[in-house]
Design a protein around this motif. Structure first.
Motif, PDB file in Angstrom:
ATOM      1  N   VAL A 185       0.863  -1.184   0.000  1.00  0.00           N
ATOM      2  CA  VAL A 185       0.000   0.000   0.000  1.00  0.00           C
ATOM      3  C   VAL A 185       0.898   1.232   0.000  1.00  0.00           C
ATOM      4  O   VAL A 185       1.531   1.561   0.996  1.00  0.00           O
ATOM      5  CB  VAL A 185      -0.936   0.008   1.224  1.00  0.00           C
ATOM      6  N   ARG A 199      -2.999   5.788  -4.558  1.00  0.00           N
ATOM      7  CA  ARG A 199      -4.179   6.653  -4.710  1.00  0.00           C
ATOM      8  C   ARG A 199      -3.917   7.867  -5.591  1.00  0.00           C
ATOM      9  O   ARG A 199      -4.833   8.543  -6.018  1.00  0.00           O
ATOM     10  CB  ARG A 199      -4.660   7.114  -3.344  1.00  0.00           C
ATOM     11  N   THR A 257      -7.525   4.191  -3.004  1.00  0.00           N
ATOM     12  CA  THR A 257      -7.089   4.345  -1.624  1.00  0.00           C
ATOM     13  C   THR A 257      -7.216   3.020  -0.890  1.00  0.00           C
ATOM     14  O   THR A 257      -8.302   2.435  -0.837  1.00  0.00           O
ATOM     15  CB  THR A 257      -7.931   5.420  -0.906  1.00  0.00           C
ATOM     16  N   LYS A 273      -7.075   0.290   2.288  1.00  0.00           N
ATOM     17  CA  LYS A 273      -7.349   0.164   3.714  1.00  0.00           C
ATOM     18  C   LYS A 273      -7.238  -1.297   4.104  1.00  0.00           C
ATOM     19  O   LYS A 273      -7.808  -2.178   3.446  1.00  0.00           O
ATOM     20  CB  LYS A 273      -8.758   0.690   4.047  1.00  0.00           C
ATOM     21  N   VAL A 316      -6.836  -6.250   1.650  1.00  0.00           N
ATOM     22  CA  VAL A 316      -6.791  -4.808   1.447  1.00  0.00           C
ATOM     23  C   VAL A 316      -8.013  -4.405   0.634  1.00  0.00           C
ATOM     24  O   VAL A 316      -8.259  -4.959  -0.449  1.00  0.00           O
ATOM     25  CB  VAL A 316      -5.503  -4.372   0.711  1.00  0.00           C
ATOM     26  N   ILE A 356       2.808  -1.931   4.514  1.00  0.00           N
ATOM     27  CA  ILE A 356       2.293  -0.560   4.596  1.00  0.00           C
ATOM     28  C   ILE A 356       3.439   0.393   4.276  1.00  0.00           C
ATOM     29  O   ILE A 356       4.459   0.408   4.966  1.00  0.00           O
ATOM     30  CB  ILE A 356       1.742  -0.262   6.002  1.00  0.00           C
ATOM     31  N   THR A 380       2.797   3.947   3.240  1.00  0.00           N
ATOM     32  CA  THR A 380       1.930   5.072   2.888  1.00  0.00           C
ATOM     33  C   THR A 380       2.584   6.440   3.060  1.00  0.00           C
ATOM     34  O   THR A 380       1.961   7.465   2.777  1.00  0.00           O
ATOM     35  CB  THR A 380       0.635   5.010   3.708  1.00  0.00           C
ATOM     36  N   ASN A 413       1.413   9.040   7.394  1.00  0.00           N
ATOM     37  CA  ASN A 413       0.050   8.733   6.930  1.00  0.00           C
ATOM     38  C   ASN A 413      -0.396   7.388   7.513  1.00  0.00           C
ATOM     39  O   ASN A 413      -0.385   6.364   6.839  1.00  0.00           O
ATOM     40  CB  ASN A 413       0.011   8.694   5.398  1.00  0.00           C
ATOM     41  N   THR A 414      -0.759   7.416   8.789  1.00  0.00           N
ATOM     42  CA  THR A 414      -1.182   6.185   9.470  1.00  0.00           C
ATOM     43  C   THR A 414      -2.640   6.240   9.899  1.00  0.00           C
ATOM     44  O   THR A 414      -3.117   5.326  10.578  1.00  0.00           O
ATOM     45  CB  THR A 414      -0.293   5.924  10.702  1.00  0.00           C
ATOM     46  N   ASN A 455      -6.757   6.267   9.198  1.00  0.00           N
ATOM     47  CA  ASN A 455      -7.814   5.808   8.274  1.00  0.00           C
ATOM     48  C   ASN A 455      -7.343   4.761   7.271  1.00  0.00           C
ATOM     49  O   ASN A 455      -7.841   4.691   6.143  1.00  0.00           O
ATOM     50  CB  ASN A 455      -8.428   7.011   7.520  1.00  0.00           C
ATOM     51  N   ILE A 456      -6.383   3.930   7.687  1.00  0.00           N
ATOM     52  CA  ILE A 456      -5.945   2.841   6.796  1.00  0.00           C
ATOM     53  C   ILE A 456      -6.167   1.476   7.456  1.00  0.00           C
ATOM     54  O   ILE A 456      -5.594   0.481   7.022  1.00  0.00           O
ATOM     55  CB  ILE A 456      -4.480   3.004   6.351  1.00  0.00           C
TER      56      ILE A 456
END
Length: 465
Positions: free
Chosen positions: A8, A33, A111, A113, A120, A139, A141, A275-276, A278-279
């Protein structure tokens, strides 16, 4: 839609990990994304260097007479300068796209998650969600600009690094808040092309406060000589954006006095935030250290089959670190026995002019660790190549353990030092001693001779000082 590995994020951690995994025979997918290459290729490392080069060329032309060349007075075409930077970034992103096809890596736009069961969920631009499964998930991100609580980025009057690369008009006056690599590089770019720049830094050291004190002091002196105002040991109290002119109120931490700076735009360059959010980390129960993902030396989280690399884990938020972590992580997944990364031998580079590069201990850190030191410094003013090139600013400083001759740290400021630092990283990796470095014949005339001379200076054997 099952894979051996789903990654991701396609920044320099994610896409490098994907390629290495493919080389090792894995079926790989990467979720992105926005643009392949992540922040580094699209909004960070690469396009900023393109802007810096444009500013440097402008400076070259302005000082052409110093080299015996007569030219007409140059003019800045700011939109064209920005357009060139974006073109360089686009070309690099397309290059990553080619590498994905070449290595048979599936690119999934949307995006990502994480959800339970090693899956995922990817939501595309139309809001459609599709679920993919993999034996392993990485991960990667990355991070984003970290705004100060009293300095919300609105993208117009208070901007982050992304907006600083794509302004439509060159501001006449700019305040840069934060004197780390991002702030220092943009301060150089805009000042060089005629913008009146003021840098506000909370730390007392001045510019690049995490570097060795001698480097910070030297760069601050040189920036002031260029006409850049540097307010060290100063904190931003408030920013008034209600009028046509922005007013920044800052407080001198030593005297307690307020200073008001008027400008057209404020650049917030106070670091990055991972960026941790909402994933899916909370749903999986992934263990965190503040806002970073906790991992071991193989980048495994506490959830089997889930890994994390790059700016979302502890360590320097640097592209080359993320790439190295991605390779190490994937090789561990493949059952190899990769050597753990030595985080005390990671080079750091700031691409302002003059450039700054370093690795290992600063002099202060080495003293705190209890080492007895031999310190050697060689100025570029004594370098024949630097004199010929007209770039005599700066120096090389090497710090040795007096007992065993181990090179504890290297700190450079000057032209092309971001290229020269790799020699020192290799020297430290190979555990080369100071005497061995002195006896390593360096070509003449080169800037790299300064490394040999600095080592000789530490041992009282310097020739050209």
């Amino acid at each position: 839609m099952a894979y051996d590995l789903i990654i991701v994020g396609s920044g320099p951690g994610g896409y490098v990990a994907a390629i290495r995994a493919s080389q090792l025979g894995m079926k790989v997918a990467i979720v992105e994304r926005e643009n392949l290459g992540g922040i580094c290729l699209n909004w960070g490392c690469i396009p900023t260097k393109a802007l810096i080069k444009s500013a440097q060329v402008f400076e070259y032309i302005e000082h052409a007479a110093d080299y015996g060349i007569k030219v007409a007075k140059p003019e800045i075409d700011f939109p064209a300068m920005v357009q060139r930077s974006r073109g360089v970034a686009d070309g690099m992103s397309k290059g990553v796209n080619f590498l994905m096809r070449k290595n048979k890596i599936e690119v999934i736009d949307g995006t990502g998650k994480l959800i339970r069961g090693k899956k995922v969920e990817v939501t595309d631009a139309d809001g459609k969600a599709t679920t993919y499964a993999a034996e392993n998930i990485i991960i990667a991100t990355g991070a984003r600009a970290r705004p100060l609580p009293n300095l919300p980025i609105d993208g117009k009057k208070i901007i982050g690094y992304r907006e600083a690369m794509t302004l439509t008009d060159q501001p006449k006056r700019m305040v840069v808040i934060g004197a780390g690599a991002i702030g220092t590089e943009f301060a150089y770019v805009y000042s060089s092309i005629g913008t009146e720049v003021t840098v506000v830094e909370y730390a007392p050291e001045g510019l690049v406060p995490r570097e060795d004190a001698d480097v910070s002091k030297e760069l601050t002196k040189l920036y002031k000589k260029k006409g850049i105002k540097v307010l060290a040991n100063t904190g931003v109290e408030s920013v008034d954006t209600t009028g046509d002119v922005i007013k920044v109120t800052a407080k001198d931490r030593k005297s307690g006095k307020d200073v008001v700076i008027e400008c057209d735009v404020v650049l917030s360059a106070t670091g990055v935030a991972p960026n941790t959010q909402n994933i899916g980390l909370e749903d999986l129960g992934i263990e965190m250290i503040r806002d970073l993902i906790k991992v071991d030396e193989r980048y495994r989280t506490n959830v089997p089959g889930v890994y994390a690399i790059g700016d979302v884990v502890e360590g320097p938020a640097l592209a080359h670190v993320a790439s190295a972590e991605g390779i190490t992580c994937v090789e561990g997944i493949a059952g190899l026995e990769p050597e753990a990364i030595d985080y005390n031998n990671i080079p750091g580079c700031t691409y302002c002019v003059p450039e700054v590069a370093s690795v290992g201990y600063t002099e202060a850190m080495a003293k705190e660790e209890g080492y007895e030191l031999k310190v050697g410094k060689f100025p570029f003013s004594a370098s024949g190549k630097a004199s010929a090139a007209g770039v005599k600013e700066g120096f090389v400083k090497l710090i040795f353990d007096a007992k065993y001759g181990e090179l504890l740290g290297a700190h450079m400021i000057g032209a092309n030092v971001t290229e020269m630092i790799a020699e020192v990283v290799a020297i430290r990796k190979l555990e080369t001693t100071g005497h061995e470095l002195i006896k390593t014949v360096h070509p003449h005339p080169t800037m790299s001779e300064a490394i040999m001379e600095a080592a000789a200076a530490a041992y009282g054997e310097v020739i050209h000082l």
